[in-house]
Design an enzyme around this catalytic site. Sequence first.
Site, PDB file in Angstrom:
ATOM      1  N   ASP A  94       9.777   3.283  25.929  1.00  0.00           N
ATOM      2  CA  ASP A  94      10.165   2.196  25.025  1.00  0.00           C
ATOM      3  C   ASP A  94      10.435   0.950  25.879  1.00  0.00           C
ATOM      4  N   GLU A 118       5.720  -3.428  16.842  1.00  0.00           N
ATOM      5  CA  GLU A 118       6.507  -4.482  16.188  1.00  0.00           C
ATOM      6  C   GLU A 118       6.436  -4.178  14.702  1.00  0.00           C
ATOM      7  N   THR A 119       7.598  -4.240  14.003  1.00  0.00           N
ATOM      8  CA  THR A 119       7.628  -3.643  12.664  1.00  0.00           C
ATOM      9  C   THR A 119       8.128  -4.538  11.529  1.00  0.00           C
ATOM     10  N   THR A 137       1.845   3.132   8.464  1.00  0.00           N
ATOM     11  CA  THR A 137       2.579   2.661   7.287  1.00  0.00           C
ATOM     12  C   THR A 137       1.689   2.610   6.049  1.00  0.00           C
ATOM     13  N   ASP A 138       2.322   2.710   4.876  1.00  0.00           N
ATOM     14  CA  ASP A 138       1.564   2.565   3.625  1.00  0.00           C
ATOM     15  C   ASP A 138       1.116   1.123   3.400  1.00  0.00           C
ATOM     16  N   GLU A 139       1.669   0.178   4.190  1.00  0.00           N
ATOM     17  CA  GLU A 139       1.304  -1.232   3.978  1.00  0.00           C
ATOM     18  C   GLU A 139      -0.152  -1.511   4.335  1.00  0.00           C
ATOM     19  N   TYR A 153       1.657  -8.212  10.047  1.00  0.00           N
ATOM     20  CA  TYR A 153       2.131  -6.878  10.465  1.00  0.00           C
ATOM     21  C   TYR A 153       1.169  -5.794   9.996  1.00  0.00           C
ATOM     22  N   SER A 157      -1.839  -5.889   8.924  1.00  0.00           N
ATOM     23  CA  SER A 157      -3.220  -5.943   9.425  1.00  0.00           C
ATOM     24  C   SER A 157      -3.296  -5.385  10.842  1.00  0.00           C
ATOM     25  N   LYS A 196      -1.307  -2.969  11.957  1.00  0.00           N
ATOM     26  CA  LYS A 196      -1.177  -1.508  11.802  1.00  0.00           C
ATOM     27  C   LYS A 196      -2.507  -0.924  11.289  1.00  0.00           C
ATOM     28  N   ASN A 205       8.664   3.182   2.739  1.00  0.00           N
ATOM     29  CA  ASN A 205       9.861   2.554   3.324  1.00  0.00           C
ATOM     30  C   ASN A 205      10.947   3.564   3.681  1.00  0.00           C
ATOM     31  N   ARG A 230      20.604  -4.806   6.116  1.00  0.00           N
ATOM     32  CA  ARG A 230      21.035  -6.206   6.049  1.00  0.00           C
ATOM     33  C   ARG A 230      22.065  -6.400   4.939  1.00  0.00           C
TER      34      ARG A 230
HETATM   35  P1  NAD Z   1      11.657  -0.332  15.024  1.00  0.00           P
HETATM   36  O1  NAD Z   1      11.282  -1.764  15.095  1.00  0.00           O
HETATM   37  O2  NAD Z   1      13.041   0.057  14.661  1.00  0.00           O
HETATM   38  O3  NAD Z   1      11.330   0.382  16.417  1.00  0.00           O
HETATM   39  C1  NAD Z   1      10.153   0.108  17.145  1.00  0.00           C
HETATM   40  C2  NAD Z   1      10.388   0.546  18.589  1.00  0.00           C
HETATM   41  O4  NAD Z   1       9.177   0.293  19.334  1.00  0.00           O
HETATM   42  C3  NAD Z   1      11.512  -0.208  19.292  1.00  0.00           C
HETATM   43  O5  NAD Z   1      12.343   0.678  20.001  1.00  0.00           O
HETATM   44  C4  NAD Z   1      10.781  -1.150  20.230  1.00  0.00           C
HETATM   45  O6  NAD Z   1      11.535  -1.458  21.409  1.00  0.00           O
HETATM   46  C5  NAD Z   1       9.533  -0.334  20.551  1.00  0.00           C
HETATM   47  N1  NAD Z   1       8.412  -1.170  20.995  1.00  0.00           N
HETATM   48  C6  NAD Z   1       7.884  -2.262  20.373  1.00  0.00           C
HETATM   49  N2  NAD Z   1       6.892  -2.783  21.104  1.00  0.00           N
HETATM   50  C7  NAD Z   1       6.778  -1.988  22.218  1.00  0.00           C
HETATM   51  C8  NAD Z   1       5.940  -2.009  23.360  1.00  0.00           C
HETATM   52  N3  NAD Z   1       4.996  -2.967  23.526  1.00  0.00           N
HETATM   53  N4  NAD Z   1       6.093  -1.051  24.295  1.00  0.00           N
HETATM   54  C9  NAD Z   1       7.044  -0.097  24.156  1.00  0.00           C
HETATM   55  N5  NAD Z   1       7.883  -0.031  23.100  1.00  0.00           N
HETATM   56  C10 NAD Z   1       7.741  -0.969  22.144  1.00  0.00           C
HETATM   57  O7  NAD Z   1      10.602   0.314  14.040  1.00  0.00           O
HETATM   58  P2  NAD Z   1      10.678   1.613  13.092  1.00  0.00           P
HETATM   59  O8  NAD Z   1      11.078   1.198  11.743  1.00  0.00           O
HETATM   60  O9  NAD Z   1      11.392   2.677  13.810  1.00  0.00           O
HETATM   61  O10 NAD Z   1       9.117   1.978  13.035  1.00  0.00           O
HETATM   62  C11 NAD Z   1       8.536   2.918  13.933  1.00  0.00           C
HETATM   63  C12 NAD Z   1       7.076   3.155  13.541  1.00  0.00           C
HETATM   64  O11 NAD Z   1       7.028   3.637  12.199  1.00  0.00           O
HETATM   65  C13 NAD Z   1       6.206   1.892  13.571  1.00  0.00           C
HETATM   66  O12 NAD Z   1       4.939   2.254  14.068  1.00  0.00           O
HETATM   67  C14 NAD Z   1       6.114   1.489  12.101  1.00  0.00           C
HETATM   68  O13 NAD Z   1       4.924   0.782  11.844  1.00  0.00           O
HETATM   69  C15 NAD Z   1       6.145   2.838  11.420  1.00  0.00           C
HETATM   70  N6  NAD Z   1       6.657   2.859  10.034  1.00  0.00           N
HETATM   71  C16 NAD Z   1       7.871   2.325   9.735  1.00  0.00           C
HETATM   72  C17 NAD Z   1       8.365   2.435   8.428  1.00  0.00           C
HETATM   73  C18 NAD Z   1       9.725   1.876   8.039  1.00  0.00           C
HETATM   74  O14 NAD Z   1      10.062   1.878   6.869  1.00  0.00           O
HETATM   75  N7  NAD Z   1      10.554   1.413   8.972  1.00  0.00           N
HETATM   76  C19 NAD Z   1       7.599   3.051   7.443  1.00  0.00           C
HETATM   77  C20 NAD Z   1       6.338   3.576   7.793  1.00  0.00           C
HETATM   78  C21 NAD Z   1       5.895   3.486   9.094  1.00  0.00           C
HETATM   79  O1  DAU Z   2       6.347   0.445   3.597  1.00  0.00           O
HETATM   80  C1  DAU Z   2       6.613   0.711   4.941  1.00  0.00           C
HETATM   81  C2  DAU Z   2       7.127  -0.534   5.629  1.00  0.00           C
HETATM   82  O2  DAU Z   2       8.455  -0.732   5.157  1.00  0.00           O
HETATM   83  C3  DAU Z   2       7.111  -0.442   7.157  1.00  0.00           C
HETATM   84  O3  DAU Z   2       5.787  -0.353   7.596  1.00  0.00           O
HETATM   85  C4  DAU Z   2       7.791  -1.667   7.778  1.00  0.00           C
HETATM   86  O4  DAU Z   2       7.843  -1.527   9.193  1.00  0.00           O
HETATM   87  C5  DAU Z   2       9.195  -1.771   7.214  1.00  0.00           C
HETATM   88  O5  DAU Z   2       9.829  -2.943   7.739  1.00  0.00           O
HETATM   89  C6  DAU Z   2       9.142  -1.837   5.694  1.00  0.00           C
HETATM   90  O6  DAU Z   2       8.511  -3.065   5.261  1.00  0.00           O
HETATM   91  P1  DAU Z   2       9.104  -3.933   4.033  1.00  0.00           P
HETATM   92  O7  DAU Z   2       8.640  -5.321   4.213  1.00  0.00           O
HETATM   93  O8  DAU Z   2       8.848  -3.263   2.735  1.00  0.00           O
HETATM   94  O9  DAU Z   2      10.695  -3.778   4.355  1.00  0.00           O
HETATM   95  P2  DAU Z   2      11.915  -4.816   4.413  1.00  0.00           P
HETATM   96  O10 DAU Z   2      13.121  -3.991   4.725  1.00  0.00           O
HETATM   97  O11 DAU Z   2      11.646  -5.973   5.287  1.00  0.00           O
HETATM   98  O12 DAU Z   2      12.003  -5.330   2.918  1.00  0.00           O
HETATM   99  C7  DAU Z   2      12.058  -4.431   1.825  1.00  0.00           C
HETATM  100  C8  DAU Z   2      11.954  -5.247   0.549  1.00  0.00           C
HETATM  101  O13 DAU Z   2      13.158  -6.021   0.408  1.00  0.00           O
HETATM  102  C9  DAU Z   2      10.818  -6.232   0.549  1.00  0.00           C
HETATM  103  O14 DAU Z   2      10.271  -6.320  -0.759  1.00  0.00           O
HETATM  104  C10 DAU Z   2      11.465  -7.576   0.934  1.00  0.00           C
HETATM  105  C11 DAU Z   2      12.855  -7.434   0.355  1.00  0.00           C
HETATM  106  N1  DAU Z   2      13.966  -8.117   1.076  1.00  0.00           N
HETATM  107  C12 DAU Z   2      14.059  -7.953   2.420  1.00  0.00           C
HETATM  108  C13 DAU Z   2      15.117  -8.509   3.108  1.00  0.00           C
HETATM  109  C14 DAU Z   2      15.237  -8.363   4.623  1.00  0.00           C
HETATM  110  C15 DAU Z   2      14.914  -8.822   0.349  1.00  0.00           C
HETATM  111  O15 DAU Z   2      14.856  -8.961  -0.886  1.00  0.00           O
HETATM  112  N2  DAU Z   2      15.983  -9.378   1.038  1.00  0.00           N
HETATM  113  C16 DAU Z   2      16.120  -9.252   2.386  1.00  0.00           C
HETATM  114  O16 DAU Z   2      17.107  -9.776   2.955  1.00  0.00           O
END
Ligand code: NAD
Ligand code: DAU
Length: 331
Positions: free
Chosen positions: A33, A80-81, A120-122, A147, A149, A151, A176, A190
């Site tokens: 990481d 980056e997420t 991701t489903d996105e 983001y 695109s 993924k 999500n 948040r």
């Molecule tokens: P996160 O942002 O919390 O964690 C990402 C991690 O990757 C961090 O620890 C960061 O330091 C590391 N990282 C980023 N760029 C890097 C690089 N160049 N080299 C090494 N490490 C690097 O994200 P998350 O929510 O834990 O998501 C993890 C994975 O799951 C991602 O691939 C994301 O697309 C996928 N995903 C997330 C969700 C969600 O709801 N959060 C849903 C579906 C899929």
């Molecule tokens: O679907 C999977 C994806 O879910 C992952 O691939 C992404 O990494 C993860 O960040 C998440 O994406 P979203 O854009 O759906 O999640 P986020 O938490 O940013 O926002 C969830 C929803 O809430 C979205 O419709 C935007 C809205 N939102 C977000 C924030 C931060 C708000 O209304 N207020 C807020 O302050």
Amino acid sequence: MRLLVTGGAGFIGANFVHMCVRDHPQDEITVLDSLSYAGSRESLAPVADAITLVQGDVADAGVVDELVAGSDAVVHFAAETHVDNALANPKPFLHSNVIGTYTVLEAVRHHDVRLHHISTDEVYGDLPLDTDDRFTESTPYNPSSPYSSTKAASDLLVRAWVRSFGVRATISNCSNNYGPYQHVEKFIPRQITNILTGRTPKLYGAGANVRDWIHVEDHNTAARAILERGEPGRTYLIGASNERTNLAVLQSILAAMGREPTDFEHVTDRAGHDLRYAIDPSAIRDELGWRPAHADFPAALSATIDWYRDNEAWWAPLKDAVEDEYRKRGQ
Ligand code: NAD
Ligand code: DAU
């Protein structure tokens, strides 16, 4: 199993490492990481003695090649997420998500190591609000944001390396996630930490957008099942059939924290904001026998709120900077 977990200091990756240490103590786990703003050593503190943490860039071929050479399998979370960050500055998303995945693919190809790619489903774009349509493994890719695109590009690279070079890789596309150790930039943490710090919760637009929420531990049991029993070359969709509008989720948080249902403000909507995501999880249920354990969303949300209440030292140092950025964007 000698397991390399990229991005294992982030939200889902750290929870995955905790699960493996708890449920598979025979694993030898190495985390790679970069410890970017989203990754944290503290998220791995409870398992620090049981794993090896290497700070490095997943796009650094030298580091990745050496670590992959000593592994039986790679689970690739690093990315980056955050969609809002990608709208403000897409470049790091191309580096970590596209070049990073290419670098992992070249290493697993050269050393013939099993790969599970976390996506991701996105990548499927969004669905209309007023239908029962859900994403399946055969839904065409149609990503909306910088983001998603990147993924989608990473998924297509994995598919090409499977077909062209016989790489033993699987892909999962999950909805999500919520749960402990999620960065305070994301929606649920948040709002919880806004309330805990005396700030007003912030809803983008009208709050009618729908997300399909899954507890992070359920995502990770599914990822582990795919790693162990999935068929190389396949894509699996992961979801818990838990669609809710953003307004409904926010009002559940407000109720659980003893606030009025109107105690929030509407802020500037996200550019290109995807309307609705929904996963059809029947393939992973039928083929791998996977089921989500956290089916009671209000209970799991309450436990998540308790985690943030009890772990202020983990998130408080991040909070002011995140809110400063949001304020600049009118959010
Ligand atoms: P996160 O942002 O919390 O964690 C990402 C991690 O990757 C961090 O620890 C960061 O330091 C590391 N990282 C980023 N760029 C890097 C690089 N160049 N080299 C090494 N490490 C690097 O994200 P998350 O929510 O834990 O998501 C993890 C994975 O799951 C991602 O691939 C994301 O697309 C996928 N995903 C997330 C969700 C969600 O709801 N959060 C849903 C579906 C899929
Ligand atoms: O679907 C999977 C994806 O879910 C992952 O691939 C992404 O990494 C993860 O960040 C998440 O994406 P979203 O854009 O759906 O999640 P986020 O938490 O940013 O926002 C969830 C929803 O809430 C979205 O419709 C935007 C809205 N939102 C977000 C924030 C931060 C708000 O209304 N207020 C807020 O302050």
